[in-house]
Design an enzyme around this catalytic site. Structure first.
Site, short mmCIF file in Angstrom:
data_model
loop_
_atom_site.label_atom_id
_atom_site.label_comp_id
_atom_site.label_asym_id
_atom_site.label_seq_id
_atom_site.Cartn_x
_atom_site.Cartn_y
_atom_site.Cartn_z
N SER A 66 0.80 -1.23 0.00
CA SER A 66 0.00 0.00 0.00
C SER A 66 0.83 1.28 0.00
CB SER A 66 -0.92 0.03 1.21
OG SER A 66 -2.13 -0.58 0.89
N LYS A 69 0.54 3.43 -2.97
CA LYS A 69 -0.70 4.18 -3.30
C LYS A 69 -0.50 5.69 -3.42
CE LYS A 69 -3.71 0.61 -1.30
NZ LYS A 69 -4.42 0.21 -0.08
N TYR A 191 -2.38 -2.99 -10.55
CA TYR A 191 -2.33 -2.67 -9.12
C TYR A 191 -1.49 -3.70 -8.36
CZ TYR A 191 -3.98 -2.48 -4.30
OH TYR A 191 -4.03 -2.45 -2.92
N TYR A 243 -5.37 4.18 7.21
CA TYR A 243 -6.63 3.43 7.25
C TYR A 243 -7.51 3.91 8.39
CZ TYR A 243 -3.67 0.37 4.47
OH TYR A 243 -2.81 -0.12 3.54
N VAL A 261 1.07 -3.56 3.94
CA VAL A 261 0.99 -4.84 4.65
C VAL A 261 2.27 -5.68 4.61
CG1 VAL A 261 -1.53 -5.11 4.59
CG2 VAL A 261 -0.14 -5.97 2.69
N1 GLU Z 1 -1.56 -5.50 -2.11
C1 GLU Z 1 -2.25 -5.29 -0.87
C2 GLU Z 1 -3.74 -5.47 -1.04
O1 GLU Z 1 -4.30 -4.94 -1.93
C3 GLU Z 1 -1.95 -3.95 -0.31
C4 GLU Z 1 -2.68 -3.65 0.95
C5 GLU Z 1 -1.87 -2.92 1.97
O2 GLU Z 1 -0.66 -2.87 1.89
O3 GLU Z 1 -2.49 -2.38 2.89
O4 GLU Z 1 -4.39 -6.16 -0.31
#
Ligand code: GLU
Length: 450
Positions: A66, A69, A191, A243, A261
């Site tokens: 993430s 992003k 993605y 989040y 994550v």
């Molecule tokens: N590739 C992960 C997902 O889409 C990223 C989520 C994250 O890092 O919070 O679930």
């Protein structure tokens, strides 16, 4: 050892303090992520001058997840502009988990680009042409943010591609409401690839520092995005980057941040530094536990909270007096009497809105009875942004209208060329190379024709 090692020591200190924390779990819904070493803990900091400091496993590679992003959102903003991007993905904290169905009730528009739903849309907004496919643009942009060529961890990519049904479901759901500007399968595949781009904590700190530095990579010197885009991304990171812990994070730590994550975490101090940590053990919100604790501790210890005022009052105006008290003043009584009527203001450092307001206020106060000519010494001013310059010109013009002459000591030409100054202030502002010359001129003016 060098003096700057003291900064490294501060990071080593944090490393020591939190390396034994065993709380948290690795993300296992992407099976490949469970291969990471739970003992790994790295920290890195990059200054606005591009100085790099690190401690622990700061060169251990891991995948962005993430943390990609904000940078892909930056690319979408650079390609389409804020208004167009905003039509497809919002900027409201969702208060929900990263993989929740955070879609606006009526429109189906994802809440923000920091949760999966919005991030998939941001990825889908990246222009995709046969000559330059979307992922090529993304990898190039991520690499420019990091200041080196990054690559994809194919195993992590394959692992998420094999198990990422929730993200595919999200993409189809968004598509069904009409707010996914691309094919859901292709968008999610891109993605997953961006999430699998390999970095180190040092890379992440450079990337965060680039956002903090107005879009210019402080290590490579390259302009990656505009200052406007960098500010927009930091704003969304501040409100949505953590989040469902975003509000609490802004309250307690006070820095725009983004977690991922795989265990990466970035935080940015606008105009100050980029910070990153890596440690794979995550809390219930999906944020690295050691990273979270270390950045919180650092923010508290160094007073980095965004809402604290970092500017020290009084550090702009270094002198506000009358010319008779300057060491250079002549002993002669008559000359001194004239100089008592000449105000002197000296300023230093970089002038922005806040700093220039202090200068203007000091100009008003300068001189006896707030009247008479005033010398403005800008020799120690290192720069002025557009806003500061315009205000300074406007202030000097007002001063002139009130019949107070200003003489500016400005050998470096901070005020701009004479024609520009005349245009802005409506007067031929006399400028001098030394303070003594400027004072002498004002004193002579007061004495009148000999
Ligand atoms: N590739 C992960 C997902 O889409 C990223 C989520 C994250 O890092 O919070 O679930």
């Amino acid at each position: 050892m060098s003096a700057a090692e003291a900064v490294t020591d501060a990071l080593r200190d944090l490393h020591r303090r939190f390396v034994d924390v065993r709380e948290g779990e690795r993300a296992d819904y992407i099976p490949e992520l469970t291969r990471s070493d739970t003992r790994d803990f790295g920290l890195a900091l990059v200054s606005m001058d591009g100085h790099r400091y690190s401690a622990g496993a700061a060169r251990t590679p891991f995948t962005l997840q993430s943390v990609s992003k904000p940078f892909v959102y930056a690319l979408a903003l650079s390609s389409l502009g804020l208004d167009e991007v905003d039509r497809w993905v919002g900027a409201e904290p969702s208060g929900e988990a990263y993989n929740a169905i955070s879609l606006e009730r009526r429109t189906g528009r994802p809440a923000n680009a920091m949760v999966n739903a919005g991030a998939i849309v941001a990825t889908a907004l990246v222009p995709d042409t046969p000559e330059v496919p979307a992922f090529t643009r993304i990898l190039t942009t991520l690499s420019r943010f990091a200041g080196r060529g990054l690559d994809v961890d194919e195993d992590v990519y394959a692992s998420e591609a094999a198990t990422g049904d929730r993200n595919r479901a999200l993409a189809y759901l968004i598509r069904s409401t009409g707010v996914l500007p691309a094919d859901p399968v292709a968008a999610v595949d891109t993605y997953f690839r961006q999430c699998a781009v390999r970095v180190t904590a040092v890379d992440l700190a450079v990337m965060a520092a680039t956002l903090a530095h107005g879009g210019v990579n402080p290590v490579s010197g390259e302009t990656v995005v505009t200052a406007d885009v960098a500010a927009q991304v930091l704003a969304v990171m501040a409100t949505c980057g953590m989040y469902n812990a975003s509000g609490e994070w802004l309250l307690r730590v006070g820095l725009p941040a983004k977690s991922g994550v795989s265990g990466g975490l970035i935080a940015a101090g606008p105009a100050r530094f980029g910070l990153a940590t890596y440690s794979p053990l995550l809390d219930a919100t999906g944020t690295s536990v050691r990273g979270r604790d270390a950045i919180s501790a650092l923010s508290e210890r160094l007073g980095l909270h965004l809402m604290r005022n970092p500017a020290l009052p009084g550090s702009t105006v270094t002198l506000a007096t009358t010319a008779d008290v300057l060491p250079s003043a002549p002993a002669d009584r008559e000359a001194r009497a004239l100089r008592e009527r000449v105000g002197v203001v000296a300023a230093q450092g970089a002038l922005d809105f806040t700093a220039v307001e202090r200068v203007l206020f000091a100009l008003d106060e300068a001189g006896p009875e707030r009247a008479g000519p005033v010398v403005l010494d800008l020799r120690e001013v290192t720069g002025a942004d557009g806003v500061a310059l315009a205000l300074l010109h406007a202030g000097l013009a007002r001063l002139a209208r009130e019949g107070r002459r200003a003489a500016v000591v400005d050998p470096a030409g901070r005020l701009g060329p004479p024609a520009l100054v005349r245009g802005r202030t409506g007067q031929d502002l006399p400028r001098y190379g030394s303070r003594e010359e400027a004072v002498e001129h004002c004193a002579r003016d007061l004495a009148g024709p000999a």
